[in-house]
Design a protein around this motif. Sequence first.
Motif, PDB file in Angstrom:
ATOM      1  N   LEU A 135     -42.060  39.042  20.038  1.00  0.00           N
ATOM      2  CA  LEU A 135     -40.841  38.252  19.919  1.00  0.00           C
ATOM      3  C   LEU A 135     -41.241  37.022  19.113  1.00  0.00           C
ATOM      4  N   ALA A 136     -40.626  36.844  17.948  1.00  0.00           N
ATOM      5  CA  ALA A 136     -41.004  35.707  17.091  1.00  0.00           C
ATOM      6  C   ALA A 136     -40.223  34.466  17.507  1.00  0.00           C
ATOM      7  N   HIS A 137     -40.645  33.320  17.030  1.00  0.00           N
ATOM      8  CA  HIS A 137     -39.987  32.045  17.390  1.00  0.00           C
ATOM      9  C   HIS A 137     -40.057  31.129  16.170  1.00  0.00           C
ATOM     10  N   ILE A 138     -38.882  30.786  15.623  1.00  0.00           N
ATOM     11  CA  ILE A 138     -38.840  29.950  14.416  1.00  0.00           C
ATOM     12  C   ILE A 138     -37.854  28.791  14.627  1.00  0.00           C
ATOM     13  N   GLY A 139     -37.755  27.924  13.627  1.00  0.00           N
ATOM     14  CA  GLY A 139     -36.914  26.732  13.767  1.00  0.00           C
ATOM     15  C   GLY A 139     -37.755  25.637  14.382  1.00  0.00           C
ATOM     16  N   LEU A 140     -37.230  25.011  15.435  1.00  0.00           N
ATOM     17  CA  LEU A 140     -38.022  23.991  16.135  1.00  0.00           C
ATOM     18  C   LEU A 140     -39.010  24.701  17.059  1.00  0.00           C
ATOM     19  N   ARG A 161     -33.013  27.499   3.601  1.00  0.00           N
ATOM     20  CA  ARG A 161     -33.496  28.693   2.883  1.00  0.00           C
ATOM     21  C   ARG A 161     -34.802  29.182   3.498  1.00  0.00           C
ATOM     22  N   GLN A 162     -35.670  28.223   3.874  1.00  0.00           N
ATOM     23  CA  GLN A 162     -36.972  28.593   4.458  1.00  0.00           C
ATOM     24  C   GLN A 162     -36.757  29.288   5.815  1.00  0.00           C
ATOM     25  N   LEU A 163     -35.777  28.785   6.584  1.00  0.00           N
ATOM     26  CA  LEU A 163     -35.533  29.397   7.906  1.00  0.00           C
ATOM     27  C   LEU A 163     -35.092  30.851   7.740  1.00  0.00           C
ATOM     28  N   ILE A 164     -34.251  31.098   6.739  1.00  0.00           N
ATOM     29  CA  ILE A 164     -33.801  32.476   6.505  1.00  0.00           C
ATOM     30  C   ILE A 164     -34.993  33.331   6.027  1.00  0.00           C
ATOM     31  N   ALA A 165     -35.823  32.743   5.170  1.00  0.00           N
ATOM     32  CA  ALA A 165     -37.028  33.464   4.715  1.00  0.00           C
ATOM     33  C   ALA A 165     -37.944  33.753   5.910  1.00  0.00           C
ATOM     34  N   ASP A 166     -38.045  32.801   6.841  1.00  0.00           N
ATOM     35  CA  ASP A 166     -38.879  32.989   8.037  1.00  0.00           C
ATOM     36  C   ASP A 166     -38.362  34.168   8.869  1.00  0.00           C
ATOM     37  N   ALA A 167     -37.043  34.190   9.063  1.00  0.00           N
ATOM     38  CA  ALA A 167     -36.454  35.267   9.876  1.00  0.00           C
ATOM     39  C   ALA A 167     -36.709  36.630   9.217  1.00  0.00           C
ATOM     40  N   ARG A 168     -36.531  36.670   7.887  1.00  0.00           N
ATOM     41  CA  ARG A 168     -36.753  37.943   7.177  1.00  0.00           C
ATOM     42  C   ARG A 168     -38.227  38.355   7.247  1.00  0.00           C
ATOM     43  N   ALA A 169     -39.110  37.371   7.162  1.00  0.00           N
ATOM     44  CA  ALA A 169     -40.553  37.678   7.171  1.00  0.00           C
ATOM     45  C   ALA A 169     -40.989  38.215   8.537  1.00  0.00           C
ATOM     46  N   VAL A 178     -36.047  37.674  17.380  1.00  0.00           N
ATOM     47  CA  VAL A 178     -36.564  36.361  16.986  1.00  0.00           C
ATOM     48  C   VAL A 178     -35.767  35.265  17.695  1.00  0.00           C
ATOM     49  N   VAL A 179     -36.495  34.327  18.269  1.00  0.00           N
ATOM     50  CA  VAL A 179     -35.869  33.140  18.857  1.00  0.00           C
ATOM     51  C   VAL A 179     -35.726  32.096  17.754  1.00  0.00           C
ATOM     52  N   VAL A 180     -34.537  31.507  17.643  1.00  0.00           N
ATOM     53  CA  VAL A 180     -34.311  30.441  16.661  1.00  0.00           C
ATOM     54  C   VAL A 180     -33.881  29.199  17.432  1.00  0.00           C
ATOM     55  N   GLU A 181     -34.682  28.147  17.298  1.00  0.00           N
ATOM     56  CA  GLU A 181     -34.466  26.967  18.143  1.00  0.00           C
ATOM     57  C   GLU A 181     -33.995  25.751  17.351  1.00  0.00           C
ATOM     58  N   THR A 182     -32.959  25.118  17.864  1.00  0.00           N
ATOM     59  CA  THR A 182     -32.463  23.809  17.417  1.00  0.00           C
ATOM     60  C   THR A 182     -32.220  23.740  15.902  1.00  0.00           C
ATOM     61  N   VAL A 191     -28.566  32.987   9.722  1.00  0.00           N
ATOM     62  CA  VAL A 191     -29.813  33.699   9.996  1.00  0.00           C
ATOM     63  C   VAL A 191     -29.499  35.012  10.709  1.00  0.00           C
ATOM     64  N   THR A 192     -28.564  34.960  11.631  1.00  0.00           N
ATOM     65  CA  THR A 192     -28.187  36.153  12.402  1.00  0.00           C
ATOM     66  C   THR A 192     -27.669  37.260  11.471  1.00  0.00           C
ATOM     67  N   ALA A 193     -26.914  36.836  10.460  1.00  0.00           N
ATOM     68  CA  ALA A 193     -26.363  37.828   9.517  1.00  0.00           C
ATOM     69  C   ALA A 193     -27.436  38.337   8.552  1.00  0.00           C
ATOM     70  N   ALA A 194     -28.532  37.576   8.424  1.00  0.00           N
ATOM     71  CA  ALA A 194     -29.536  37.915   7.396  1.00  0.00           C
ATOM     72  C   ALA A 194     -30.543  38.968   7.845  1.00  0.00           C
ATOM     73  N   VAL A 195     -30.602  39.230   9.157  1.00  0.00           N
ATOM     74  CA  VAL A 195     -31.619  40.181   9.645  1.00  0.00           C
ATOM     75  C   VAL A 195     -30.989  41.241  10.560  1.00  0.00           C
ATOM     76  N   LYS A 196     -31.739  42.340  10.729  1.00  0.00           N
ATOM     77  CA  LYS A 196     -31.225  43.436  11.568  1.00  0.00           C
ATOM     78  C   LYS A 196     -31.753  43.357  12.996  1.00  0.00           C
ATOM     79  N   ILE A 197     -32.729  42.459  13.241  1.00  0.00           N
ATOM     80  CA  ILE A 197     -33.207  42.291  14.610  1.00  0.00           C
ATOM     81  C   ILE A 197     -32.360  41.212  15.302  1.00  0.00           C
ATOM     82  N   PRO A 198     -32.279  41.243  16.636  1.00  0.00           N
ATOM     83  CA  PRO A 198     -31.475  40.234  17.327  1.00  0.00           C
ATOM     84  C   PRO A 198     -32.042  38.825  17.145  1.00  0.00           C
ATOM     85  N   VAL A 199     -31.138  37.897  16.898  1.00  0.00           N
ATOM     86  CA  VAL A 199     -31.491  36.485  16.822  1.00  0.00           C
ATOM     87  C   VAL A 199     -31.040  35.844  18.133  1.00  0.00           C
TER      88      VAL A 199
END
Length: 264
Positions: A135-140, A161-169, A178-182, A191-199
């Motif tokens: 389970l990944a964790h990005i953002g804050l 843009r970097q956050l979206i790149a992070d989610a895709r990576a 992937v957990v996206v914080e703050t 970000v949710t629309a940019a990837v196929k895994i749950p955000v």
Amino acid sequence: MKTLTPRAITAMKGVEKIAALTAYDYRTARIMDAAGIPLILVGDSVGTTLLGYANTLSVTLADMIRHAAAVVRGVQRALVAVDMPFMTYQASIAQALRNGGLVIQRTGCQALKIEGGEFRAPTIAALVQNGIPVLAHIGLTPQSIQVLGTRVQGRSDAAARQLIADARAVEAAGAFAVVVETVPAALGAEVTAAVKIPVIGIGAGPGCDGQILVINDILGLSGDFRPKFVKPYADLGAQITAAVSAYQADVQNATYPGPEHSYE
Ligand code: KIV
């Protein structure tokens, strides 16, 4: 009852919103699991919620293993993911595999959570390729508090843009969610629309595939600490104060124990 697998959590995207919570002990985990929470995280927030540390940086692998094993003992259905603490996976991929394997073996959890986006993708890929769901964790990311502070992330165009790149990576590396914080709510939705895994958002607005909160925060057990994104669902702090005070008064007044609490 069937245990939820990482694949089952991934498949929830677009089907149902995922309500995830942290847990740190057997009893609370049992209650959450019975209530139907599908994803339980043994967060390194155990450091601030239970152990009295100022932040998560002091949490050790031994702390995580002890609390995670207790949570796993209480859970039948939910997927249990465990946070890898600060500097137990950052130094090298070999370190991540060694310590990650230890957490899986000693606790029986199904997945690990590690912080970091694009730059962490090689570590995520190595863990997944070696049989450890991530389970990944990005953002804050709280383990970077000394660099990021507690500010809302992704406010500039470049940061968004970097956050979206992070989610895709992290998705490409094999993370099952992937957990996206703050981050601003609009960015959370993007970000949710940019990837196929749950955000799974925490302070990332309603557009995410799910939400995760710290159990102590929603139960009113975090003192005066309450970030804007927390909705309190109970005030157990006040209830515990009332119960403890009533007990103290009963003992002082000799109204406890009564005959019903005493042996013949
Ligand atoms: O440690 C933690 O509690 C977390 C949050 C995402 C809930 O990482």
